[in-house]
Design a protein around this motif. Structure first.
Motif, short mmCIF file in Angstrom:
data_model
loop_
_atom_site.label_atom_id
_atom_site.label_comp_id
_atom_site.label_asym_id
_atom_site.label_seq_id
_atom_site.Cartn_x
_atom_site.Cartn_y
_atom_site.Cartn_z
N GLY A 113 0.81 -1.20 0.00
CA GLY A 113 0.00 0.00 0.00
C GLY A 113 0.85 1.26 0.00
N PRO A 114 0.20 2.41 0.01
CA PRO A 114 0.93 3.68 -0.06
C PRO A 114 1.83 3.89 1.16
CG PRO A 114 -1.40 3.96 -0.58
CD PRO A 114 -1.25 2.59 -0.03
N GLY A 115 2.99 4.46 0.90
CA GLY A 115 3.91 4.83 1.97
C GLY A 115 4.77 3.71 2.50
N VAL A 116 4.59 2.47 1.98
CA VAL A 116 5.39 1.33 2.46
C VAL A 116 6.17 0.76 1.28
CG1 VAL A 116 5.34 -0.93 3.56
CG2 VAL A 116 3.67 0.81 4.21
N ALA A 117 7.48 0.59 1.48
CA ALA A 117 8.33 0.06 0.40
C ALA A 117 7.97 -1.39 0.12
CB ALA A 117 9.81 0.18 0.78
N PRO A 118 7.86 -1.77 -1.14
CA PRO A 118 7.53 -3.16 -1.46
C PRO A 118 8.72 -4.10 -1.21
CG PRO A 118 7.98 -1.95 -3.47
CD PRO A 118 8.03 -0.94 -2.36
N LEU A 119 8.44 -5.38 -1.08
CA LEU A 119 9.46 -6.41 -0.98
C LEU A 119 9.65 -7.05 -2.35
CD1 LEU A 119 8.62 -8.23 2.38
CD2 LEU A 119 10.43 -6.56 1.94
N ILE A 120 10.90 -7.25 -2.74
CA ILE A 120 11.22 -7.87 -4.03
C ILE A 120 12.08 -9.10 -3.76
CG2 ILE A 120 12.29 -7.58 -6.29
CD1 ILE A 120 11.75 -4.60 -6.09
N TYR A 121 11.60 -10.26 -4.21
CA TYR A 121 12.33 -11.52 -4.04
C TYR A 121 12.84 -11.99 -5.40
CZ TYR A 121 10.05 -11.78 0.54
OH TYR A 121 9.61 -11.51 1.81
N GLU A 122 14.10 -12.42 -5.43
CA GLU A 122 14.67 -13.04 -6.63
C GLU A 122 14.46 -14.55 -6.51
OE1 GLU A 122 18.68 -11.97 -7.33
OE2 GLU A 122 18.35 -9.82 -7.01
N ILE A 123 13.81 -15.12 -7.51
CA ILE A 123 13.44 -16.54 -7.46
C ILE A 123 14.24 -17.30 -8.52
CG2 ILE A 123 11.56 -18.20 -7.69
CD1 ILE A 123 9.63 -15.99 -6.89
N THR A 124 14.82 -18.43 -8.09
CA THR A 124 15.51 -19.34 -9.01
C THR A 124 14.82 -20.69 -8.93
OG1 THR A 124 17.63 -18.21 -8.72
CG2 THR A 124 17.69 -20.45 -9.59
N VAL A 125 14.37 -21.18 -10.07
CA VAL A 125 13.72 -22.48 -10.14
C VAL A 125 14.67 -23.44 -10.85
CG1 VAL A 125 11.71 -23.76 -10.96
CG2 VAL A 125 11.45 -21.38 -10.23
N HIS A 126 14.96 -24.56 -10.22
CA HIS A 126 15.89 -25.54 -10.80
C HIS A 126 15.30 -26.93 -10.64
CE1 HIS A 126 17.10 -26.93 -6.76
NE2 HIS A 126 16.98 -25.66 -6.41
N ARG A 127 15.94 -27.88 -11.29
CA ARG A 127 15.47 -29.26 -11.21
C ARG A 127 15.71 -29.84 -9.82
NH1 ARG A 127 19.43 -32.12 -15.36
NH2 ARG A 127 19.13 -30.12 -16.40
N ASP A 128 15.05 -30.95 -9.54
CA ASP A 128 15.18 -31.61 -8.25
C ASP A 128 16.55 -32.31 -8.20
OD1 ASP A 128 14.93 -32.86 -5.88
OD2 ASP A 128 13.27 -34.19 -6.47
N LEU A 129 17.41 -31.88 -7.25
CA LEU A 129 18.76 -32.44 -7.12
C LEU A 129 18.88 -33.42 -5.96
CD1 LEU A 129 20.86 -29.19 -7.71
CD2 LEU A 129 20.17 -30.92 -9.38
N SER A 130 17.75 -33.75 -5.32
CA SER A 130 17.82 -34.62 -4.15
C SER A 130 18.35 -36.02 -4.51
CB SER A 130 16.45 -34.73 -3.50
OG SER A 130 15.49 -35.24 -4.43
N ASP A 131 17.99 -36.53 -5.69
CA ASP A 131 18.47 -37.85 -6.08
C ASP A 131 19.98 -37.83 -6.33
OD1 ASP A 131 18.06 -40.64 -6.85
OD2 ASP A 131 18.49 -39.95 -8.89
#
Length: 466
Positions: free
Chosen positions: A90-108
């Motif tokens: 809303g007005p007067g409040v700085a927004p939050l910006i997230y950088e998102i990285t999507v990668h393959r499943d490396l658990s295996d």
């Protein structure tokens, strides 16, 4: 009363929902605005206040929705890539910006690397479209296994693995060559001529004057132009006899020559595992190279190394096994086969070289090259028909037999080594010797050095050992 209990239960439920731990997701503690999401999975973030609007820069990479709790947002990765999440308040409040990285499943991949590596495994993480494997392993064999498994998931994965420790390898090389040359010649010549023939024919070929005696020329001509009959054996011993009553000259030439040559080189090098080490003991020789241009010949000088040249690249594998790539060259100028270029003599080179790639345990020795060569030649010249007469024919022919033998062998011994402690360093060559002769040894006995002059022996380990 029931209404009061209902309100209390509702407030308690909201409080517990807000205090409950959220779903685990990858957030960098130093960069809390960076979100790392596996493809097809989601994470939940909690905002400091209720957002008024949320937006994803690239909806094909990820989607975001608000949950039942007003300040919680669920982000799901839909395709590999990067995008941004913008949360407005809303007005007067700085927004939050997230950088998102999507990668393959490396658990295996992580589980398979854990099963290969003993101890702490390397770290696996995505970087753009690539997979990065970073960390230390105990030996190169384990590193190669991890690399093979990682290539199944990404052919061009980024390999930042290294072998623990500073494996240093000492390479000991022994190059030995023995050559033997034997030559035998025998010639018996009878010539009719004047008294000067005996002295003339016994003179060395380089100082022998030209012969014009008619009788000698006639005999030489009858010997089919070979030049061997009627002349002493080249390089041998000639014995002449003269019978004045009939002007007969007899020349007996004989040669029995045996030569032995030996070359022994024992270079030693030390290098870190995976690094190249090079050694040269010899020198450089200028080689003139003529270059023509505009009607003029310009001679440029290039330099060629000769002597003992050795380089090797060791790689330590599992179980103290060493992979060695090595090159050895022994060369020396050969002026006997030199060529003349623009008035300058350019020597040929006698070269023996070996290039090998082998694996062996530390301290083991391998014969990487060997040669046993034997070459023989036989020559016979004489007067046709007469030389075949039994017994008498030996007076009219010259025979020679040459034999050359060569034996070459190269031994290689790699060792895992460590630096020497101060008490293990042996004395440098010559520092423990005093071989200067005394006045009595020099003037009375004519000795140029003192026998048994070594006054001390090394007290520690000789060379580098582990």
């Amino acid at each position: 009363m029931s209404a009061l209990l209902f309100r209390f239960a509702l407030l308690a439920g909201i409080f517990c929902a807000a205090a409950a731990p959220t779903e685990a997701f990858a957030v960098d503690e130093e960069r809390p605005d960076w979100l790392d999401i596996e493809l097809g999975k989601s994470l939940v973030i909690t905002t400091p206040r209720v957002p008024t609007a949320i937006a994803i820069t690239d909806p094909e990479v990820a989607v975001a929705v608000t949950l039942g709790v007003a300040n919680k947002i669920q982000v799901q990765g839909t395709s590999i890539g990067t995008t941004d999440l913008v949360v407005q308040f809303g007005p007067g409040v700085a927004p939050l910006i997230y950088e998102i990285t999507v990668h393959r499943d490396l658990s295996d991949l992580v589980r398979r690397i854990d099963s290969i590596v003993e101890g702490e495994p390397p770290r696996v993480y995505p970087l753009g479209e690539r997979i990065v494997v970073e960390g230390s392993v105990d030996d190169l064999d384990t590193l190669e296994q991890v690399a093979l498994v990682s290539r199944i998931y990404d052919d061009d994965f980024v390999n930042l693995m290294q072998v623990r420790g500073d494996h240093q390898v000492q390479l000991e090389v022994v190059f030995a060559e023995v050559s033997r040359t034997a030559a035998r010649s025998l010639g018996f010549n009878m010539l009719y001529g004047d008294r000067s023939l005996a002295a003339t024919l016994q003179a060395p070929a380089s100082t022998r004057p030209s012969l014009t005696n008619p009788q000698l020329l006639e005999v030489m001509t009858s010997n089919v132009g070979s030049g061997s009959i009627g002349t002493p054996v080249v390089g041998g011993y000639s014995l002449g006899a003269y019978i004045s009553q009939i002007n007969l000259v007899a020349i007996l030439g004989t040669l029995d020559d045996y030569k032995v040559g030996k070359i022994l080189a024992q270079p030693t090098l030390v290098a870190l595992s995976g690094q190249k080490s090079e050694f040269l003991s010899g020198g450089t020789i200028p080689i003139p190279t003529p270059q023509g241009g505009a009607g003029q010949t310009v001679v440029t000088i290039t330099y060629r190394d000769y002597g003992v040249n050795l380089w090797f690249i060791p790689t330590v594998l599992a179980g103290d096994v060493i992979d060695v790539q090595m090159y050895l060259e022994i060369s020396e100028p050969d002026y006997a086969n030199s060529v003349r270029v623009s008035g300058l003599d350019v020597p040929a080179f006698t070269v023996r070289k070996s290039q090998n790639h082998l694996r062996m345990e530390t301290g083991m020795t391998f014969a990487v090259a060997g040669l046993l060569s034997e070459k023989s030649s036989f020559a016979r010249v004489g007067i046709p028909w007469i030389q075949w007469i039994p017994v008498v024919g030996s007076l009219f022919r010259t025979i020679s037999h040459d034999r050359e033998e060569t034996e070459v062998v190269i031994y290689v011994t790699p060792r895992l080594v460590r630096p020497l402690a101060p008490g293990e360093v042996p004395p440098a060559p010559g520092t423990t010797e005093n071989n200067n002769p005394s006045d009595v040894e020099l003037y009375l006995f004519g000795m140029n050095h003192r026998p048994n002059s070594r006054t001390a022996e090394p007290t520690g380990a000789v060379g580098l050992k582990r």
